[in-house]
Scaffold this active site. Sequence first.
Site, PDB file in Angstrom:
ATOM      1  CB  SER A  47      -0.907   0.021   1.238  1.00 53.17           C
ATOM      2  OG  SER A  47      -1.552   1.276   1.358  1.00 53.17           O
ATOM      3  CE1 TYR A  54      -3.877  -2.494   5.066  1.00 59.75           C
ATOM      4  CE2 TYR A  54      -3.133  -0.285   4.469  1.00 59.75           C
ATOM      5  CZ  TYR A  54      -3.515  -1.571   4.102  1.00 59.75           C
ATOM      6  OH  TYR A  54      -3.532  -1.913   2.762  1.00 59.75           O
TER       7      TYR A  54
END
Length: 302
Positions: free
Chosen positions: A175, A188
Amino acid sequence: MDLRTLGCVLLLPLQLLYHTLRAGVRLLLPGRRRDLSGDVVLITGGGRGIGRHLAKEFSQSGAKKLILWGRTEKCLKEACEEINHMGTECHYFVCDVANREEVYKQAKVVREKVGDVTILVNNAAVVHGKSLMDSEDDALLKSQHVNTMGQFWTTKAFLPRMLELQKGHMVCVNSILSLSPIPGAIDYCTSKASSLAFMESLTLGLLDCPGVGCTTVLPFHTNTEMFQGMRVRFPKLFPPLRPEVVAQRTVDAVRTNTAFVYLPWSMHALVFLKSILPQSALAEIHRFSGTYTCMNTFKGRT
């Protein structure tokens, strides 16, 4: 400074220029793509979201067999049936990548029932969408175990055989938040940053291993249920990626042996700006884009 050291110092700029020009030529004139007809592809988190689209894209690109791992049997079964209907042999196994013993056990079952995995796609991930102080300790640990440590266990399970065969590819769906963290997803972002460091180290470690490559994909916010409710300030200016686009670019990167892929391409600018701007200027970019508050409306799947 001896002559050998001096020679290496003088040669380095020429080598950097050569590889930069070579990369530019590859962008303009793509080389031959990898034939996937002999590959067995295993995708973690393959039952839904990007993982499911990856399975379909690998199938359409001619992969020999597909294996889907995940924690929800219903989703895995539905995805597996869809791939089989597309004409590609597909198998699924319920496996939590955070569980080391389970990974090793299921990896052995895969080898016995399906064959040697030649492309491993580490896609499984979780996000809880809460601030540090609002997060339960077990939830924070779960993010690290799934998003980061799961890669350790799957890589240890399948990479040795790839090295023996001198044929394989390690893929990580990461990501852009690994490079540009946001509030409200501290678990995250931290786990993805660790995952990126893992892949960077692995990529360098495999440079001299013939037939085995690595690809790390760093997409912007993708329109899946995982990040449902996330809102940026100007959605038309910063539209979410479609999962099928991420899947297409990932498979293409595998076939061209591309090490790192930023999606969309404009994310290169963000990485560059972060390396030269002061923190106060970066804060203004975050305020402008709304990333300070984008997780306030989060209600995605954890």
